[in-house]
Design a protein around this motif. Structure first.
Motif, PDB file in Angstrom:
ATOM      1  N   UNK A 196       0.817  -1.217   0.000  1.00  0.00           N
ATOM      2  CA  UNK A 196       0.000   0.000   0.000  1.00  0.00           C
ATOM      3  C   UNK A 196       0.852   1.268   0.000  1.00  0.00           C
ATOM      4  N   UNK A 197       0.238   2.375  -0.399  1.00  0.00           N
ATOM      5  CA  UNK A 197       0.927   3.650  -0.516  1.00  0.00           C
ATOM      6  C   UNK A 197       1.479   4.138   0.821  1.00  0.00           C
ATOM      7  N   UNK A 198       0.884   3.705   1.926  1.00  0.00           N
ATOM      8  CA  UNK A 198       1.376   4.154   3.232  1.00  0.00           C
ATOM      9  C   UNK A 198       2.795   3.646   3.501  1.00  0.00           C
ATOM     10  N   UNK A 199       3.204   2.609   2.790  1.00  0.00           N
ATOM     11  CA  UNK A 199       4.560   2.087   2.957  1.00  0.00           C
ATOM     12  C   UNK A 199       5.620   2.991   2.337  1.00  0.00           C
ATOM     13  N   UNK A 200       5.175   3.937   1.531  1.00  0.00           N
ATOM     14  CA  UNK A 200       6.109   4.903   0.944  1.00  0.00           C
ATOM     15  C   UNK A 200       6.803   5.696   2.049  1.00  0.00           C
ATOM     16  N   UNK A 201       6.038   6.114   3.051  1.00  0.00           N
ATOM     17  CA  UNK A 201       6.620   6.867   4.168  1.00  0.00           C
ATOM     18  C   UNK A 201       7.627   6.017   4.933  1.00  0.00           C
ATOM     19  N   UNK A 202       7.283   4.740   5.144  1.00  0.00           N
ATOM     20  CA  UNK A 202       8.204   3.837   5.848  1.00  0.00           C
ATOM     21  C   UNK A 202       9.522   3.724   5.092  1.00  0.00           C
ATOM     22  N   UNK A 203       9.422   3.490   3.789  1.00  0.00           N
ATOM     23  CA  UNK A 203      10.622   3.285   2.977  1.00  0.00           C
ATOM     24  C   UNK A 203      11.508   4.526   2.976  1.00  0.00           C
ATOM     25  N   UNK A 263      26.424  -5.943  -7.708  1.00  0.00           N
ATOM     26  CA  UNK A 263      25.972  -6.592  -6.490  1.00  0.00           C
ATOM     27  C   UNK A 263      25.125  -5.589  -5.727  1.00  0.00           C
ATOM     28  N   UNK A 264      23.973  -6.032  -5.235  1.00  0.00           N
ATOM     29  CA  UNK A 264      23.096  -5.147  -4.480  1.00  0.00           C
ATOM     30  C   UNK A 264      22.656  -5.830  -3.190  1.00  0.00           C
ATOM     31  N   UNK A 265      22.308  -5.009  -2.211  1.00  0.00           N
ATOM     32  CA  UNK A 265      21.640  -5.494  -1.010  1.00  0.00           C
ATOM     33  C   UNK A 265      20.147  -5.237  -1.161  1.00  0.00           C
ATOM     34  N   UNK A 266      19.350  -6.059  -0.507  1.00  0.00           N
ATOM     35  CA  UNK A 266      17.898  -5.887  -0.528  1.00  0.00           C
ATOM     36  C   UNK A 266      17.393  -5.742   0.907  1.00  0.00           C
ATOM     37  N   UNK A 267      16.606  -4.695   1.140  1.00  0.00           N
ATOM     38  CA  UNK A 267      15.940  -4.492   2.423  1.00  0.00           C
ATOM     39  C   UNK A 267      14.444  -4.448   2.113  1.00  0.00           C
ATOM     40  N   UNK A 268      13.740  -5.511   2.453  1.00  0.00           N
ATOM     41  CA  UNK A 268      12.350  -5.639   2.017  1.00  0.00           C
ATOM     42  C   UNK A 268      11.394  -5.781   3.192  1.00  0.00           C
ATOM     43  N   UNK A 328       9.207  -7.176  19.711  1.00  0.00           N
ATOM     44  CA  UNK A 328       8.013  -7.134  20.561  1.00  0.00           C
ATOM     45  C   UNK A 328       7.060  -6.024  20.117  1.00  0.00           C
ATOM     46  N   UNK A 329       6.411  -6.281  18.994  1.00  0.00           N
ATOM     47  CA  UNK A 329       5.393  -5.363  18.492  1.00  0.00           C
ATOM     48  C   UNK A 329       4.175  -6.174  18.071  1.00  0.00           C
ATOM     49  N   UNK A 330       3.034  -5.501  18.031  1.00  0.00           N
ATOM     50  CA  UNK A 330       1.780  -6.162  17.669  1.00  0.00           C
ATOM     51  C   UNK A 330       1.217  -5.634  16.354  1.00  0.00           C
ATOM     52  N   UNK A 331       2.124  -5.130  15.492  1.00  0.00           N
ATOM     53  CA  UNK A 331       1.659  -4.558  14.232  1.00  0.00           C
ATOM     54  C   UNK A 331       2.587  -4.968  13.093  1.00  0.00           C
ATOM     55  N   UNK A 332       2.390  -4.329  11.947  1.00  0.00           N
ATOM     56  CA  UNK A 332       3.134  -4.664  10.733  1.00  0.00           C
ATOM     57  C   UNK A 332       4.153  -3.569  10.405  1.00  0.00           C
ATOM     58  N   UNK A 333       4.575  -2.828  11.419  1.00  0.00           N
ATOM     59  CA  UNK A 333       5.555  -1.761  11.235  1.00  0.00           C
ATOM     60  C   UNK A 333       6.950  -2.277  11.595  1.00  0.00           C
ATOM     61  N   UNK A 334       7.949  -1.821  10.839  1.00  0.00           N
ATOM     62  CA  UNK A 334       9.322  -2.301  11.047  1.00  0.00           C
ATOM     63  C   UNK A 334      10.312  -1.132  11.056  1.00  0.00           C
ATOM     64  N   UNK A 335      10.306  -0.369  12.155  1.00  0.00           N
ATOM     65  CA  UNK A 335      11.169   0.822  12.260  1.00  0.00           C
ATOM     66  C   UNK A 335      12.519   0.498  12.906  1.00  0.00           C
TER      67      UNK A 335
END
Length: 308
Positions: free
Chosen positions: A10-17, A63-68, A152-159
């Motif tokens: 979703x577009x909200x992941x743009x801010x995360x990235x 060669x590249x790294x991937x952070x997904x 230890x989180x209860x959501x789908x956020x990865x900060x």
């Protein structure tokens, strides 16, 4: 080495990235991959495959790294299936197990072919798209030696930019750092030598070094040949631990390609150590013409093109 950030659907992941890209260590050269459907509002049927194809084509011979994150982990899987040799390190966050079909899940088996030290898995304990426990069970069916970090989180956020950065830059601080420590013990000064061979590639994380080849000014060679034995096989060398001083007869000291004095004078200082310029190294590699040299030339050309 470029680190590509592959976000969620979703577009909200743009801010995360973009936030992660900003917060990563300055040593990590990152680039956010923006999904086409964020602009169009509609994801095409084969958008994942097309995205993987596009990344593979854009970064071929590099060669590249991937952070997904989330669906970005599945895009990563499709990229690995297409060109696994393209990737260096992989970080998979929040594998969306609950959103994947059984057929999708089967594709993750490609992970079994990737070295464990090149992968980092992070799953929030109670991620609503796939809990830590369920993702662990899933990955262990692929390879029971895969390790997953629980947050230890209860959501789908990865900060977790610090965790990401530590994993991405540890390689540079590993093999090459140990070799440079050996080099520093020898007592050479900047202006007396230059690192050649795989060193100029390794410092840019283009490939791993196994040892360290250096060239030195003639006066420095004369100084060190008194302290250490000169080995004369195909060409002269002085071996000091894992550091090899290349002497007369070595391809990298061939004055017809570039004199040692010029290489040392024009060396690039990176992290306090002098390296033969990539453009010069390319000339030596081209003259050698071995398969590994031709592969190195591709890496050099891609890097110079990307950083011109």
């Amino acid at each position: 080495m470029k680190t590509l950030i592959l976000p969620g659907f979703s577009i909200k992941n743009k801010d995360w990235a973009e936030h992660i890209s900003k917060e990563l260590s300055p040593d990590v050269d990152s680039e956010v991959i923006y999904w086409d459907h964020w602009k169009t509002g509609v994801a095409t049927k084969n958008w994942i495959e097309k995205t993987a194809d596009g990344v593979s084509e854009k970064y071929k011979n590099q060669k590249i790294n991937i952070l997904a994150k989330s669906i970005g982990t599945y895009v990563t899987i499709k990229l690995l299936e297409k060109e696994s040799s393209l990737t260096n390190k992989i970080i998979l966050n929040g594998i969306p197990l609950e959103d994947l079909s059984s057929e999708d899940c089967e594709h993750y088996s490609i992970l079994k072919s990737i070295p464990k030290n090149k992968m980092l898995f992070i799953q929030n304990e109670n991620d609503n798209h796939g809990s830590y426990k369920n993702v662990c069970d899933f990955l262990h069916k692929i390879d029971n030696e895969i390790s997953v970090i629980s947050m230890h989180r209860n959501d789908h956020e990865y900060p977790y930019p610090n965790t990401f950065s530590e994993f991405l830059i540890e390689e540079k601080q590993g093999v090459l750092t140990n070799l440079l420590k050996e080099l520093d013990q020898i007592g050479l000064l900047v202006g007396e030598y230059a690192i050649t061979g795989s060193g100029p590639l390794a410092v840019r994380n283009l490939r791993e070094p196994h040892d360290l080849d250096i060239i030195v000014l003639p006066s420095v060679w004369d100084r060190y040949k008194v302290k250490y034995p000169v080995i004369s096989e195909r060409f002269e060398t002085i071996q000091i631990g894992n550091v090899t001083i290349l002497g007369e007869g070595s391809h990298f000291t061939n004055p017809n390609i570039c004199p040692v004095e010029t290489q040392v004078k024009e060396a690039e200082i990176l992290d306090g150590h002098p390296y033969v310029q990539l453009s010069t190294l390319k000339l030596f590699k081209k003259a050698l013409g071995r398969e590994k040299d031709l592969n190195d030339i591709k890496l050099i050309e891609a890097y110079l093109q990307e950083n011109r």
